[in-house]
Design a protein around this motif. Structure first.
Motif, PDB file in Angstrom:
ATOM      1  N   ILE A   1     137.488  30.463   4.085  1.00  0.00           N
ATOM      2  CA  ILE A   1     137.304  31.301   5.272  1.00  0.00           C
ATOM      3  C   ILE A   1     136.470  30.571   6.312  1.00  0.00           C
ATOM      4  CG2 ILE A   1     136.269  33.454   6.109  1.00  0.00           C
ATOM      5  CD1 ILE A   1     136.854  34.584   3.268  1.00  0.00           C
TER       6      ILE A   1
ATOM      7  N   ASP B   1     138.828  27.598   7.339  1.00  0.00           N
ATOM      8  CA  ASP B   1     140.267  27.856   7.418  1.00  0.00           C
ATOM      9  C   ASP B   1     141.038  26.826   6.590  1.00  0.00           C
ATOM     10  OD1 ASP B   1     142.650  29.031   8.018  1.00  0.00           O
ATOM     11  OD2 ASP B   1     142.780  28.234  10.072  1.00  0.00           O
TER      12      ASP B   1
ATOM     13  N   PRO C   1     143.577  27.108   3.802  1.00  0.00           N
ATOM     14  CA  PRO C   1     144.430  27.994   3.011  1.00  0.00           C
ATOM     15  C   PRO C   1     144.679  27.506   1.586  1.00  0.00           C
ATOM     16  CG  PRO C   1     145.547  27.300   5.048  1.00  0.00           C
ATOM     17  CD  PRO C   1     144.209  26.666   5.038  1.00  0.00           C
TER      18      PRO C   1
ATOM     19  N   ARG D   1     141.915  28.668  -0.575  1.00  0.00           N
ATOM     20  CA  ARG D   1     142.022  30.114  -0.803  1.00  0.00           C
ATOM     21  C   ARG D   1     143.034  30.395  -1.911  1.00  0.00           C
ATOM     22  NH1 ARG D   1     143.702  31.663   4.162  1.00  0.00           N
ATOM     23  NH2 ARG D   1     141.555  31.459   4.885  1.00  0.00           N
TER      24      ARG D   1
ATOM     25  N   GLY E   1     138.642  42.674  -0.258  1.00  0.00           N
ATOM     26  CA  GLY E   1     138.545  41.829   0.919  1.00  0.00           C
ATOM     27  C   GLY E   1     137.111  41.466   1.225  1.00  0.00           C
TER      28      GLY E   1
ATOM     29  N   GLU F   1     133.903  39.322   7.405  1.00  0.00           N
ATOM     30  CA  GLU F   1     133.542  38.101   8.130  1.00  0.00           C
ATOM     31  C   GLU F   1     132.693  38.528   9.319  1.00  0.00           C
ATOM     32  OE1 GLU F   1     138.088  36.724   7.058  1.00  0.00           O
ATOM     33  OE2 GLU F   1     137.439  36.803   9.170  1.00  0.00           O
TER      34      GLU F   1
ATOM     35  N   ARG G   1     138.276  40.440   9.818  1.00  0.00           N
ATOM     36  CA  ARG G   1     139.010  40.268   8.570  1.00  0.00           C
ATOM     37  C   ARG G   1     140.150  39.296   8.860  1.00  0.00           C
ATOM     38  NH1 ARG G   1     138.588  43.900   3.950  1.00  0.00           N
ATOM     39  NH2 ARG G   1     136.418  44.578   3.944  1.00  0.00           N
ATOM     40  N   SER G   2     140.216  38.199   8.098  1.00  0.00           N
ATOM     41  CA  SER G   2     141.257  37.175   8.308  1.00  0.00           C
ATOM     42  C   SER G   2     141.272  36.712   9.762  1.00  0.00           C
ATOM     43  CB  SER G   2     142.639  37.701   7.884  1.00  0.00           C
ATOM     44  OG  SER G   2     142.614  38.087   6.529  1.00  0.00           O
ATOM     45  N   TYR G   3     140.083  36.551  10.320  1.00  0.00           N
ATOM     46  CA  TYR G   3     139.851  36.076  11.693  1.00  0.00           C
ATOM     47  C   TYR G   3     140.306  37.062  12.764  1.00  0.00           C
ATOM     48  CZ  TYR G   3     139.629  31.801   8.912  1.00  0.00           C
ATOM     49  OH  TYR G   3     139.345  30.890   7.951  1.00  0.00           O
TER      50      TYR G   3
END
Length: 502
Positions: A379, A382, A384, A387, A421, A424, A477-479
């Motif tokens: 996160i 970034d 992936p 993750r 979740g 952020e 959340r998720s940018y």
């Protein structure tokens, strides 16, 4: 979420609902399981989880496993009631208990958790701290060849030292002429200070003041005894766990000394344990010499400590180092076929068979901590692939985590993080430091925090954020970020709203 509920139910099958903890004697603290219950309560509102977590902490705090005079926890209890410990004090136990105690204080605001954090941090600094900033490993259980002799008392000793205050002190700490353990006395608490003060028809503050003066006198007397031997090795992984505890204690209490201790300790580790200023580290340090290649646990705990330091300071240098060390671990410890990590590095000549550890025992497994590190770093930068690797590691153990959560306590927390979740949080503006301190004191498990006086490229949470006259807090959340807010109260309302919609 069904798996998370099942984990909770399986934990509670082993819960001791009278004395706290899990299973029968000997009883170990099981910090990860307590942490899971606190976080499960946070997400679900389940009162049974909340009650069992706090009961477990409270009974340990009141028990002989906790040093009622000098602070700090012994390794485990030999009985169900937490009265008689194995008196050895380990750095890692105190680090892990400080971490979960900090969460309990954030969640409840109860004074006695803050008091225990303070007393245990004072113990660590007084008895476990090298002048250069490293933490020693352990204090032995024995002195003069007798286990617990340094920590136990006869009633006669206490009466001579305390005079007229001896009666109330002995009553509160269960000190008797015949002794409560092997003809001597371990100090422990049978009734809460509130209830005890009410029975004695005095105020709780008056009681606590009297007990404090008594403890000072007994500590002075105890300091003249022959001390247990000190294991003065400084171990990288255990120091990293204590570093995390310092950061979490600072976050919860705002005590600046804990933050400075964490920074000084990390500088010590980076100076004395690295090989030629690279991302390769050694395992142990003593007499100005670091030795032996570091294990996966050492690296994993170090990376986690660096992640916490970035959160509490806002200094991105720490996560840049965390990323570099993670890349080293992937290259030298990783198994491409499974995504897991070996306990030892590739090419280590004194290892015949390389093993992989996944069980969370007295300390979390290096693999569970690496899975969490990869999840958070994915996160923050970034990434992936990291993750996905974290998710695959956790999924491959899914059935075992659900069925045997007390053996996979750290994994269980990560599984819950995947389900619910991660928040952020980005804090941008001139007063980022001030707002960061306020945010840190809130109980927001399963989050990443970055803060800066200005938008900063290279870090997705800080990039592209508008800087206004007011310092802004972004919840993402998720940018994908909601509109910025400008106070911690507004942030908590957003988080609560988001949590209720899950």
């Amino acid at each position: 979420m069904e798996n998370v509920h099942t984990i909770f139910q399986n934990i509670m099958k082993n819960a001791d609902r009278q004395w706290g903890g899990f299973g029968k004697a000997p009883k170990f603290p099981q910090s990860f399981t307590i942490q899971f219950l606190l976080r499960y309560h946070y997400h679900t509102g389940n009162e049974e989880a909340f009650t069992q977590a706090l009961l477990s902490l409270d009974k340990m705090i009141e028990g002989g496993i906790y040093d009622q005079l000098g602070g700090g926890f012994a390794r485990y209890s030999t009985d169900t009631e937490w009265l008689a410990p194995h008196f050895e004090k380990m750095l890692y136990d105190n680090a892990l208990l400080l971490s979960v105690m900090s969460e309990a204080f954030q969640l409840t605001g109860k004074r006695h958790y803050r008091d225990v954090i303070k007393e245990t941090m004072e113990f660590v600094q007084r008895e476990m701290l090298h002048p250069s900033g490293g933490f020693y490993s352990a204090l032995d259980a024995d002195s003069e060849g007798v286990e617990g002799k340094f920590y136990t008392w006869s009633k006669n000793e206490i009466e001579q030292l305390l005079g007229e205050d001896a009666a109330i002190f002995c009553d509160y700490y269960d000190v008797t002429a015949g002794g409560n353990w092997e003809h001597t006395n371990i100090l422990w608490v049978r009734k809460s200070s509130v209830n005890f003060a009410a029975e004695k028809e005095i105020s709780e503050d008056e009681l606590l003041k009297t007990l404090h003066h008594c403890k000072e006198k007994l500590m002075l007397a105890r300091s003249k005894r022959i001390r247990p031997l000190l294991d003065d090795k400084i171990i990288l992984g255990w120091n990293a766990l204590m570093n995390i505890a310092c950061s979490k204690a600072y976050a919860a209490t705002g005590t600046e000394n804990y933050l400075q201790l964490a920074i000084e300790n990390m500088n010590f580790l980076l100076k004395h344990f690295t090989v030629n200023s690279t991302e390769e580290f050694l395992h142990t340090w003593k007499n100005n010499q670091a030795r032996y290649p570091a294990f996966l646990d050492d690296y994993a705990f170090l990376i986690e400590a660096l992640l916490h330091l970035q959160e509490v300071t806002g200094d991105t240098t720490w996560i840049d180092k965390a990323k570099a060390v993670t890349e080293y671990v992937i290259r030298n410890f990783g198994e491409k076929e499974t995504g897991f990590f070996y306990y030892t590095a590739a090419g280590q000549r004194d290892v015949i068979v390389r093993k992989k550890e996944v069980y969370d025992g007295a300390v979390p497994s290096g693999n569970s901590v690496m899975a969490k590190n990869l999840w958070q770093l994915s996160i923050l930068f970034d990434e992936p692939e990291w993750r996905q690797r974290s998710a695959d590691m956790t999924a491959s153990l899914g059935n075992a985590i659900v069925r045997y959560p007390t053996s996979f306590g750290n994994w269980a927390g990560l599984l819950m993080e995947f389900v619910n979740g991660i928040n952020e949080i980005a804090i941008i503006g001139d007063k980022a430091g001030q707002l960061r301190s306020q945010v840190l004191q809130e109980y927001i498990p399963q989050r990443v925090i970055m803060s800066s006086s200005s938008a900063t490229q290279g870090y997705p949470l800080l990039a592209g954020k508008l800087v206004s006259d007011k310092t802004s807090i972004y919840l993402c959340r998720s940018y994908t970020c909601q509109r910025p807010v400008f106070s911690v109260n507004e942030l908590m309302l957003l988080i609560d709203k988001s949590k209720n919609q899950q």
